[in-house]
Design an enzyme around this catalytic site. Structure first.
Site, PDB file in Angstrom:
ATOM      1  N   LYS A   1       2.809  13.922 -16.081  1.00  0.00           N
ATOM      2  CA  LYS A   1       3.741  12.890 -15.619  1.00  0.00           C
ATOM      3  C   LYS A   1       5.128  13.501 -15.457  1.00  0.00           C
ATOM      4  O   LYS A   1       5.643  14.174 -16.357  1.00  0.00           O
ATOM      5  CB  LYS A   1       3.772  11.748 -16.631  1.00  0.00           C
ATOM      6  CG  LYS A   1       4.462  10.485 -16.155  1.00  0.00           C
ATOM      7  CD  LYS A   1       4.243   9.351 -17.149  1.00  0.00           C
ATOM      8  CE  LYS A   1       4.871   8.054 -16.697  1.00  0.00           C
ATOM      9  NZ  LYS A   1       4.616   6.928 -17.646  1.00  0.00           N
TER      10      LYS A   1
ATOM     11  N   SER B   1       3.760 -28.789 -36.815  1.00  0.00           N
ATOM     12  CA  SER B   1       4.889 -29.617 -37.249  1.00  0.00           C
ATOM     13  C   SER B   1       5.049 -30.902 -36.459  1.00  0.00           C
ATOM     14  O   SER B   1       5.791 -31.791 -36.875  1.00  0.00           O
ATOM     15  CB  SER B   1       6.191 -28.812 -37.120  1.00  0.00           C
ATOM     16  OG  SER B   1       6.492 -28.592 -35.756  1.00  0.00           O
TER      17      SER B   1
END
Length: 714
Positions: free
Chosen positions: A114, A359
Site C-alpha cells: 500500500k 427506561s
C-alpha cells in the site's frame, strides 16, 4: 474486437486473528468466483489475518501465520485456473507492509504494498505499517524457504507494478489510495491499465456509501476502465462495522453491487465486461496527450488471458448491463448496521443474549428496536437457509430445540429488558411505554423499583456524617441534587449487571450463560457529558453511542411504519427526560432544559468541532453567519456566544467520561469516542477564562457597540 471478460469481487466477514475461519471464507469466495466463470477474483484488505488486528500487527507471529494461510492457498489445486488478489501483511527488509499478493495457478506473481496509509479518525495504519511511498518503484522480495521451494525461485517482484496479461492490463489500488487527491489509478489509467482492483477495509458510518460510489464513478467516468471494489463485511472484533457493498464499475456505471448489510459470511459479485468499451471510451486526443507524458510503470508479463476462450459463450452471455446504485436511507442504515454488528458480537462472544435497562425514553427504545431489527435479519437468514446463522441460532437460542420462526420468538429467547423505576421519580407513562414495547417485540421483561437501593445508599452518608442531602425541589443544594440523581443512575448499572448474570439461571436456560449489557447513551449526550459516569450508560457495548438524537428520532419514526410498531410513536411524542428528580405538580425534569441547549444544537457543535476542526472562537464566528441576524429563529451575538461557551465548558469538564465510555458502534463522524477516534486531552484549563473565550467576549462587545452606533445614526 476484444472478447468479453468475467471478473469477480467479494465481501467477506473476516475476524481479526481467526486465521482458520478467514482462510475458509477466502477459499469459499474463490471457488464461488470460479463457478461463476470469473478469471479474476479480488478480496478485502488484509483479509488473511483480518483488518482490525491493531497492535497484533507488531507481532511477528501474525506475519508467520499469514504465510501459513497463503501457502495453503498456493498449494490448493482447486483454486487454480483463476487469478487471485488477496490481502495480507508482509515483512520486507525489516519493515512491515500492508500488501496484496497476486497469484495464479499456485504461484505468486508479485506483491503490491500500500502506497498511502489511512492514519486519521479510526485508523492508525502508520502505527503498524510503513507506506510504500515510492510510486512505480519495484524491487525483489525474498521468499521464506518453504515458499522458495514451492515457487521454484528465491524472490518475486514487490512494488507499485502493473500486470500485462495476454489480452489486457491490470493494476491494484488499495482503500485509502482511492480517497487521496492524486490517486494511483490516474497515472495507471494513462499508462493503459484497463482493470483496476481495490481491496478495502472501509467501515460503515452514516451516509458514507455515497462518497465511495461517487469517488469510483468519478475515477472511471473520467479515466475509463473497469474497477473492482472489494470490502470487508461484519464486526472484525472492534467497534467498527465493515459494511461490505463490493462493487464493479465500467466507465462510471455500476454493473454489480453486493449488499451493504448482511449476515452472510461470503458474498461474491460477478460481472461480464467488454474491454472494447473501455478502449473506445478513451478516445479523446487530450487524454492521449497526457498519456504519452505520464510516468512509466514497470510491467510484469503474465502468460494468462482474462478473456473467455469460447467466443460463442461471449455472444450468448453478453456484457452485464449497468444498474442504478443501491443506497439505504440513513434510518435504514441505523436499523441494519448496528443490528449486524450486534449479531456478530453476540455469536462470537458466546454470550446467551442481551440485557437492556428499558427506561421508557427514546434512547433505550432505539437500542431495543435495533435488537429487534437484528432478530428480524436473523429470521430472514434462517428462511434463506444460511447455514452459519442456523448453527449460531441453535447454540444461542437454547430454550427450544426447534428454530424460532418469528423475530418475536427469537427476541424472547435472547433479549431481556427491565424497567428500573422509583416511586416518586418514575412516571406511569414511561413504565407503560417500556412494558408495551417489550410486549410488542417479545423480550423477556421485568419491572422493579430501586427505592430500597437508593435510600440505603443515601442513608450511609447520613449515618457517617449526620448530613441529609435533599433534592433541589425539596430545598436541597445543586450539589446534593446531582449526587442523589447519580445514586439512582449508578444503582441501575449495578442492578443491570446483576440481572444480566442471573436471569438465564432464573429462566433455567439449558447450559446457563450470562447476558451482554447494552448501553443506550447517544452521541450528543456523550459529547456534552450529559450522563453519569458509571451509570446505566456504562455497559459492555453500545449500539447507539455514535448516533445523534436527531437521527435516532428519524429511525424510530421510520421503524414505527416499516416494522409495523405504532407503539414507537409514543416514544417520539414524549419529552426527553432522565427522570432522576422527583416529579411535582409544577416540575418535570427535561433533558434539553438541564443541558441548556437542544439536541440539534449539539449535533451542530459536534460537527463544527470534529469535522470542521473549529475551536471556541472559530465556532462562534461560523455560527454568527449561520444563526445570527434579525427575524424569527435568529440569534444575537451574545446568545450565540453564551451557547458556544456553555457547550465548550461542559465538553471540557466532562471529557474524562469519554475515557471510560462504553465501546460504541461507530456511525457518526463527529463522535467524541476517546478510545481511538477522537484523541484529545481530558483535563482542560478553566473554560470561561480561556484565551478563546476572551476573544469571543471582545467580538461580542464590538458587534454590540457597532449595532448601537448604527441605531444612533438612524
Amino acid at each position: 474486437m476484444a472478447p468479453l471478460v468475467t471478473l469477480a469481487t467479494c465481501a467477506l466477514n473476516q475476524w481479526s486473528l481467526d486465521f482458520e475461519g478467514n482462510l475458509r471464507r477466502i477459499k469459499q469466495s474463490i471457488i464461488k468466483a470460479k463457478e461463476a466463470g470469473a478469471t479474476l477474483r479480488v478480496g478485502p484488505e488484509l483479509e488473511i489475518p483480518g483488518y482490525g488486528c491493531l497492535d497484533h500487527f507488531l507481532e511477528t507471529e501474525v506475519y508467520d501465520n499469514s504465510w501459513d494461510s497463503l501457502y495453503s492457498i498456493l498449494t490448493d489445486s482447486s483454486l487454480h485456473g483463476i487469478m487471485i488478489d488477496v490481502g495480507l501483511p508482509l515483512l520486507h527488509r525489516n519493515c512491515r507492509y500492508n500488501a496484496r499478493a497476486l497469484i495464479l495457478d499456485g504461484k505468486i506473481l508479485c506483491f503490491r504494498p500500500k502506497l498511502y496509509l489511512a492514519n486519521d479518525g479510526n485508523f492508525r495504519e502508520m502505527r503498524f505499517f510503513t507506506p510504500w511511498n515510492r510510486p512505480r518503484h519495484v524491487e525483489q522480495y525474498y521468499l521464506p524457504p518453504r515458499i522458495q521451494k514451492h515457487q521454484g525461485c528465491r524472490h518475486v517482484p514487490i512494488g507499485d507494478v502493473v500486470l500485462s496479461t495476454i489480452d489486457t492490463c491490470l493494476a491494484a489500488e488499495t482503500c485509502e489510495e482511492l480517497f487521496t487527491p492524486n490517486s494511483p489509478h490516474i497515472n495507471m489509467g494513462l499508462n493503459g491499465v484497463e482493470v483496476f482492483t481495490n481491496s478495502s477495509g472501509s467501515h460503515h458510518s452514516l451516509r458514507k456509501l455515497n462518497e465511495r460510489i461517487a469517488l469510483i464513478q468519478e475515477a472511471t467516468r473520467k479515466n475509463g476502465g473497469v474497477y473492482l471494489y472489494s470490502n470487508q463485511l461484519g464486526c472484525d472484533g472492534d467497534r467498527l462495522y465493515y459494511d461490505g457493498c463490493a462493487m464493479i464499475f465500467v466507465n462510471g456505471d455500476i454493473v454489480g453491487q453486493s449488499s451493504q448489510f448482511s449476515l452472510n459470511e461470503v458474498e461474491v459479485v460477478v460481472a461480464t465486461v467488454d474491454l472494447e468499451k473501455v478502449r473506445s471510451y478513451r478516445f479523446a486526443p487530450s487524454r492521449g496527450m497526457q498519456a504519452v507524458a505520464a510516468p512509466e510503470y514497470q510491467r510484469i508479463e503474465v502468460d494468462y488471458s482474462l478473456s473467455h476462450e469460447n467466443l460463442d459463450l461471449d455472444l450468448d452471455q453478453g456484457p452485464t448491463p449497468a444498474r442504478p446504485a443501491r443506497y439505504h436511507l440513513p434510518e435504514e442504515e441505523i436499523a441494519l448496521g448496528p443490528a449486524c454488528w450486534l449479531w456478530d458480537y453476540l455469536r462470537r462472544s458466546k454470550a446467551a443474549g442481551f440485557f437492556v435497562p428499558l427506561s421508557g425514553g427514546i434512547d433505550s427504545c432505539a437500542t431495543a428496536t435495533i435488537v429487534y431489527s437484528m432478530c428480524r435479519l436473523v429470521i430472514a437468514a434462517i428462511k434463506e437457509g444460511n447455514e452459519q446463522v442456523i448453527a449460531d441460532v441453535k447454540r444461542i437460542a437454547a430454550y427450544k430445540s426447534e428454530l424460532p420462526e418469528t423475530a418475536e420468538e427469537l427476541c424472547n429467547q435472547i433479549f431481556y429488558t427491565c424497567y428500573m423505576g422509583m416511586e416518586n421519580q418514575s412516571s406511569k407513562e414511561t413504565r407503560d411505554r417500556s412494558k408495551d414495547l417489550s410486549a410488542r417485540i417479545g423480550s423477556y421483561h421485568t419491572d422493579v423499583n430501586i427505592d430500597d437501593m437508593f435510600h440505603s445508599t443515601k442513608n450511609i452518608l447520613t449515618q457517617a456524617t449526620g448530613f441529609t442531602p435533599k433534592f433541589k425541589v425539596h430545598g436541597g443544594s445543586q450539589t446534593s441534587n446531582l449526587a442523589l440523581q447519580n445514586i439512582q443512575a449508578r444503582s441501575r448499572m449495578v442492578l443491570a449487571y446483576y440481572f444480566a448474570q442471573e436471569l438465564c439461571e432464573v429462566r433455567e436456560r439449558p447450559g446457563g450463560g450470562s447476558l451482554l449489557v447494552l448501553g443506550s447513551s447517544n452521541v450528543d449526550e456523550c459529547l456534552r457529558g450529559y450522563l453519569t459516569k458509571y451509570d446505566c450508560s456504562s455497559a459492555d457495548i453500545n449500539p447507539i453511542g455514535s448516533i445523534s438524537k436527531t437521527d435516532l428520532k428519524r429511525f424510530i419514526g421510520w421503524a414505527a411504519k416499516d416494522f409495523g410498531m405504532p407503539i414507537l410513536v409514543d416514544f417520539l411524542d414524549a419529552v426527553p427526560t432522565a427522570e432522576l428528580e422527583p416529579i411535582t405538580a409544577t416540575y418535570v425534569q427535561s433533558d434539553e432544559v438541564d443541558m441548556g441547549m437542544t439536541y440539534d444544537d449539539l449535533s451542530r457543535f459536534g460537527t463544527l468541532r470534529k469535522l470542521d476542526h473549529l475551536g471556541p472562537y472559530g465556532m462562534f464566528l461560523r455560527l454568527l453567519d449561520e444563526w445570527g441576524g434579525e427575524g424569527d429563529g435568529k440569534l444575537g451575538p451574545r446568545e450565540i456566544a453564551r451557547k458556544v461557551k456553555l457547550f465548550f465548558h461542559y465538553y471540557q469538564i466532562n471529557r474524562h467520561k469519554q475515557t471510560v465510555a462504553t465501546p460504541a458502534y461507530h456511525a457518526e463522524s463527529y463522535s467524541p469516542d476517546d478510545h481511538r477516534f477522537d484523541l484529545r486531552p481530558f483535563v482542560y484549563p478553566p473554560g470561561f477564562e480561556s484565551w478563546s473565550f476572551k476573544k469571543i467576549d471582545a467580538r461580542v462587545e464590538a458587534l454590540e457597540q457597532r449595532k448601537q452606533k448604527q441605531k444612533q445614526v438612524a
